[in-house]
Design a protein around this motif. Structure first.
Motif, short mmCIF file in Angstrom:
data_model
loop_
_atom_site.label_atom_id
_atom_site.label_comp_id
_atom_site.label_asym_id
_atom_site.label_seq_id
_atom_site.Cartn_x
_atom_site.Cartn_y
_atom_site.Cartn_z
N GLY A 58 44.14 54.75 32.44
CA GLY A 58 44.70 54.40 33.74
C GLY A 58 43.70 53.95 34.78
N VAL A 59 42.42 53.93 34.46
CA VAL A 59 41.41 53.49 35.42
C VAL A 59 41.34 51.96 35.43
N PRO A 60 41.55 51.33 36.58
CA PRO A 60 41.49 49.86 36.62
C PRO A 60 40.07 49.35 36.40
N LEU A 61 39.93 48.44 35.44
CA LEU A 61 38.63 47.82 35.18
C LEU A 61 38.55 46.49 35.91
N LEU A 62 37.43 46.25 36.54
CA LEU A 62 37.19 45.01 37.26
C LEU A 62 36.23 44.13 36.46
N VAL A 78 36.14 35.66 40.03
CA VAL A 78 36.36 35.97 38.62
C VAL A 78 37.31 37.16 38.52
N THR A 79 38.34 37.06 37.70
CA THR A 79 39.28 38.16 37.51
C THR A 79 38.89 38.96 36.26
N GLY A 80 39.42 40.18 36.19
CA GLY A 80 39.08 41.07 35.09
C GLY A 80 40.29 41.47 34.27
N GLU A 81 40.12 42.47 33.43
CA GLU A 81 41.17 42.96 32.53
C GLU A 81 42.45 43.29 33.31
N GLY A 82 43.57 42.68 32.87
CA GLY A 82 44.86 42.95 33.48
C GLY A 82 45.16 42.19 34.74
N ALA A 83 44.16 41.55 35.34
CA ALA A 83 44.37 40.75 36.55
C ALA A 83 44.69 39.32 36.15
N GLY A 133 34.37 44.81 29.79
CA GLY A 133 33.09 45.36 30.25
C GLY A 133 31.97 44.59 29.58
N ILE A 134 30.79 45.18 29.56
CA ILE A 134 29.63 44.59 28.91
C ILE A 134 29.24 45.46 27.73
N ARG A 135 29.30 44.90 26.52
CA ARG A 135 28.83 45.62 25.34
C ARG A 135 27.33 45.41 25.24
N PRO A 136 26.54 46.49 25.27
CA PRO A 136 25.09 46.33 25.23
C PRO A 136 24.62 45.58 23.99
N ALA A 137 23.61 44.75 24.16
CA ALA A 137 23.13 43.92 23.06
C ALA A 137 22.61 44.75 21.90
N TRP A 138 22.06 45.92 22.18
CA TRP A 138 21.51 46.74 21.09
C TRP A 138 22.60 47.34 20.21
N GLU A 139 23.86 47.20 20.61
CA GLU A 139 24.97 47.69 19.79
C GLU A 139 25.67 46.58 19.02
N VAL A 140 25.17 45.36 19.14
CA VAL A 140 25.75 44.21 18.43
C VAL A 140 24.66 43.64 17.53
N PRO A 141 24.62 44.04 16.26
CA PRO A 141 23.52 43.64 15.37
C PRO A 141 23.38 42.13 15.19
N THR A 183 45.16 38.90 30.18
CA THR A 183 45.39 38.44 31.54
C THR A 183 46.72 37.69 31.64
N PRO A 184 47.55 38.02 32.62
CA PRO A 184 48.75 37.21 32.88
C PRO A 184 48.37 35.92 33.57
N VAL A 185 49.30 34.98 33.57
CA VAL A 185 49.06 33.66 34.14
C VAL A 185 49.95 33.44 35.35
N VAL A 186 49.34 32.94 36.44
CA VAL A 186 50.11 32.49 37.60
C VAL A 186 49.75 31.03 37.85
N GLU A 187 50.56 30.36 38.67
CA GLU A 187 50.31 28.94 38.94
C GLU A 187 50.11 28.71 40.43
N GLY A 188 49.05 28.01 40.75
CA GLY A 188 48.84 27.57 42.12
C GLY A 188 48.01 28.53 42.97
N LEU A 189 47.47 27.97 44.03
CA LEU A 189 46.57 28.72 44.91
C LEU A 189 47.27 29.87 45.61
N ALA A 190 48.48 29.66 46.08
CA ALA A 190 49.17 30.72 46.82
C ALA A 190 49.39 31.95 45.95
N ALA A 191 49.76 31.74 44.70
CA ALA A 191 50.05 32.87 43.81
C ALA A 191 48.81 33.67 43.49
#
Length: 298
Positions: free
Chosen positions: A58-62, A116-121, A185-193, A276-284
């Motif tokens: 339930g914690v919002p990720l940015l 820049v938007t994040g997860e769920g935004a 988020g950011i997966r650390p490089a040392w965890e991606v062989p 991410t959901p999609v919206v259209e236009g600047l106002a949205a």
């Protein structure tokens, strides 16, 4: 483990997400603070964040980008990307054919952090464009010293109709509010062989149905990741670090276009999943981002 930027009540914090728990960094106010450190120092901080822990549910990720960081992107780094650009650009196809094999890669500015938007935004598509697509890409996170310290999932949203009309319209096709998503988020490089062996999946949902899907692998990448970093930093500095989105080979065929109400679902093995959901236009998109900012400030 992921380095995450998240909302704790109305406060933005930076922490480590592991085993369904987020542990805040003590004395770290931003992702930019972390990227001022060497990869070795960053690893030490991730292993001992020092702050309070809480369940991640339930914690919002940015979006994991802030401060004076910048988001850049590479183009025509996969064979499929070259073909797609040639398809959409009747009058300038050779431009994309040539850059694919040229020593210098295509690199372009994509966004500043607050756009820049994040997860769920939501992401946005332009209302003056007729063909808009998501572009799922592996993003590399580079510290102030030029070291690749992590990876994230990026959606480099693009207007194919605007870029295809004239390559000089690339900034308008690529750079606009809500035109990029990054996370979770950011997966650390040392965890991606091996970052050159990562599966990528894209699904676009509309009305509860998958209307487009595809898979790819970073083994198809035509450029080396360190090559992109070298060219970007050749005549520039990034004191708060930089994120480089490395290009895509998953491009829906013409004339497919995103529509308001769609959901874009991108997964990259070992890195994460970004919905991410999609919206259209600047106002949205403005209304949505304004509500988020008001919640943070209140």
């Amino acid at each position: 483990m992921h380095i995450v930027r998240y909302l704790d009540g109305n406060t933005i914090r930076i922490g480590v997400l592991a085993d369904d728990t987020i542990t805040a960094f003590a004395g770290v106010e931003s992702i930019a603070d972390l990227l001022a450190r060497s990869s070795g120092e960053l690893r030490q901080r991730c292993e001992a964040p020092g702050g309070a822990a809480q369940p991640a549910d339930g914690v919002p990720l940015l979006a994991p980008i802030d401060g004076r960081m910048e988001l850049w992107a590479a183009g025509v780094t996969y064979e499929q990307s070259r073909s797609a650009r040639v398809e959409e650009s009747e009058r300038s196809a050779t431009v994309y054919e040539q850059v694919y094999d040229a020593p210098r890669p295509e690199l372009f500015f994509k966004s500043v952090p607050w756009k820049v938007t994040g997860e769920g935004a939501p992401i946005a598509v332009r209302d003056d464009s007729t063909v808009d697509v998501p572009e799922p890409e592996l993003a590399i996170v580079v510290n102030a010293a030029g070291e690749i310290v992590g990876y994230s999932v990026c959606d480099d949203v693009s207007s194919r109709s605007i870029e295809g009309e004239n390559p000089l319209y690339l900034p308008q096709a690529k750079v606009f509010l809500g035109g990029a998503a990054l996370g979770p988020g950011i997966r650390p490089a040392w965890e991606v062989p091996d970052p050159y062996q990562l599966g990528i999946t894209l699904e676009i949902e509309r009305g509860g149905t998958t209307v487009w899907s595809g898979t790819a692998n970073t083994s198809q990448l035509h450029r080396r990741l360190d090559e992109l970093v070298t060219y970007l930093r050749h005549a520039d500095v990034f004191p708060d670090g930089v994120v480089i989105s490395t290009g895509t080979c998953l491009v829906p065929e013409m004339p497919f276009t995103l529509s308001a109400g769609d959901t874009v679902d991108i997964s990259i093995e070992q890195v994460g999943r970004l919905r991410t959901p999609v919206v259209e236009g600047l106002a949205a998109i403005s209304a949505t981002l304004d509500r988020v900012q008001e919640g943070v400030r209140s």
